[in-house]
Design an enzyme around this catalytic site. Sequence first.
Site, PDB file in Angstrom:
ATOM      1  N   GLN A 100      51.647  84.647 129.307  1.00  0.00           N
ATOM      2  CA  GLN A 100      52.574  83.584 129.107  1.00  0.00           C
ATOM      3  C   GLN A 100      53.394  83.841 127.805  1.00  0.00           C
ATOM      4  O   GLN A 100      53.950  82.981 126.983  1.00  0.00           O
ATOM      5  CB  GLN A 100      51.874  82.515 129.046  1.00  0.00           C
ATOM      6  CG  GLN A 100      51.414  81.907 130.329  1.00  0.00           C
ATOM      7  CD  GLN A 100      52.721  81.754 131.206  1.00  0.00           C
ATOM      8  OE1 GLN A 100      53.734  81.443 130.874  1.00  0.00           O
ATOM      9  NE2 GLN A 100      52.497  81.564 132.703  1.00  0.00           N
ATOM     10  N   SER A 101      53.871  85.057 127.553  1.00  0.00           N
ATOM     11  CA  SER A 101      54.473  85.493 126.199  1.00  0.00           C
ATOM     12  C   SER A 101      56.180  84.805 126.460  1.00  0.00           C
ATOM     13  O   SER A 101      56.578  85.330 127.399  1.00  0.00           O
ATOM     14  CB  SER A 101      54.661  87.019 126.005  1.00  0.00           C
ATOM     15  OG  SER A 101      55.651  87.234 125.185  1.00  0.00           O
ATOM     16  N   ASN A 102      56.193  83.875 125.531  1.00  0.00           N
ATOM     17  CA  ASN A 102      57.684  83.385 125.436  1.00  0.00           C
ATOM     18  C   ASN A 102      58.822  84.536 124.984  1.00  0.00           C
ATOM     19  O   ASN A 102      59.741  84.636 125.554  1.00  0.00           O
ATOM     20  CB  ASN A 102      57.711  82.186 124.182  1.00  0.00           C
ATOM     21  CG  ASN A 102      56.749  81.118 124.625  1.00  0.00           C
ATOM     22  OD1 ASN A 102      56.686  80.627 125.823  1.00  0.00           O
ATOM     23  ND2 ASN A 102      55.976  80.783 123.568  1.00  0.00           N
ATOM     24  N   CYS A 104      58.577  87.925 125.693  1.00  0.00           N
ATOM     25  CA  CYS A 104      58.824  88.593 126.902  1.00  0.00           C
ATOM     26  C   CYS A 104      59.735  87.903 127.868  1.00  0.00           C
ATOM     27  O   CYS A 104      60.713  88.554 128.546  1.00  0.00           O
ATOM     28  CB  CYS A 104      57.379  89.003 127.806  1.00  0.00           C
ATOM     29  SG  CYS A 104      56.585  89.995 126.695  1.00  0.00           S
TER      30      CYS A 104
END
Length: 378
Positions: A100-102, A104
Amino acid sequence: MAKGAKQHRPPMFEDAPYSPPSWASHLHPLPRRFISLGQFPTPIHRWNLPNLPDGTEVWIKRDDLTGMQLSGNKVRKLEFLMAEAKAVGADCVITLGAIQSNHCRATAVAARCLNLDCFLILTSNRTKVDVDPGLMGNLLFERMVGAHIELVSMEEYQIYGYEMLGEMLKEKLLSEGRTPYLVPFGGSNSLGIWGDLEEAREIEEQVRNSTCHADGFDDIVMACGSGGTTAGLALGSHLSTLKARVHAYSICDSPEYFYDYTQGLLDGLNANIASHDIVNIIDAKGIGYAMSTNAELKFIKEIAEATGIVLDPVYSGKALFGLMRDMKKKQGKWNGRKVLFVHTGGVFAMYDKLQQLQPLMSKCNRFQIPKSISGCHE
Ligand SMILES: *Cc1c(COP(=O)(O)O)cnc(C)c1O
């Protein structure tokens, strides 16, 4: 352009020569160009948090409003990193992070806006690595804009680390005739953090022009995840006229780790300064990265209900939770201080918490249509 003059911002997705603030012109390497990606300056406004110590004022900087899909603090670093990707003639970018990387998501969207392909390496921590990860939260927007997603298992991440995984994908793309540009984890390297130094200039300008608190701030508070925002704002606050004390709440590693890590970033800019002297790093990890206790989520819900500001569960929610805990414990320390809390974005990760959030919500009513009106349809 005169040194220290207001940076000219080109139209969205166009680039311009970069000129650093006068207080940062001794740092090197200096970026040559940047691309306008975010909506800046982001607003600063008073935040009427409940249960503050006597005389404590909290203000909030809305870096959750830097954009929509292209939102959050990562956009600031990407203005410099994407400019370099373009300048070296890349046809695609690679970056990496948690599922859930913002960062990325922001990179995938920025890349598409700039006509670059995007390859993401995501660690699949909860679902099986060979199962489709679904469309929850940030994944929806990454997949919507056509990012290529390469899943790795937690074990593979632990064995190789992001740096090596990124290099492996880079080699592969090179062998296929592509020209990839590798954006580091969280965008946090000595180029990316110019975006965070720029944020210090932006706050300085807002204070100077009195578009927010004219007397400035005693403290600046934010979450710390890959260290870039912490290093950039701490250095910027120290070098500029802001001179606010910077408190960073770490949400994944220990404070010791981040004192070292931010030291590396500062050294990478030849800042000649010790991280311990310019930032106070506090543990706010709780039960683990991207994992929330019910108390933390309840807190986020209460803040949303009291003030209309929705924090994210992974970063800013934990940072404010940590700050309010500290304010409660050491009232005297915060008494009379003017605090600027940086909301760094990340709202899409909230969708990852729906199950845990459901019991915290009030029930919906079944609307009872008044009889006299329902009769009209018969
Ligand atoms: C990445 C991130 C942070 C932390 O910023 P770093 O520069 O990585 O330390 C804080 N908040 C949100 C929402 C983020 O996505």
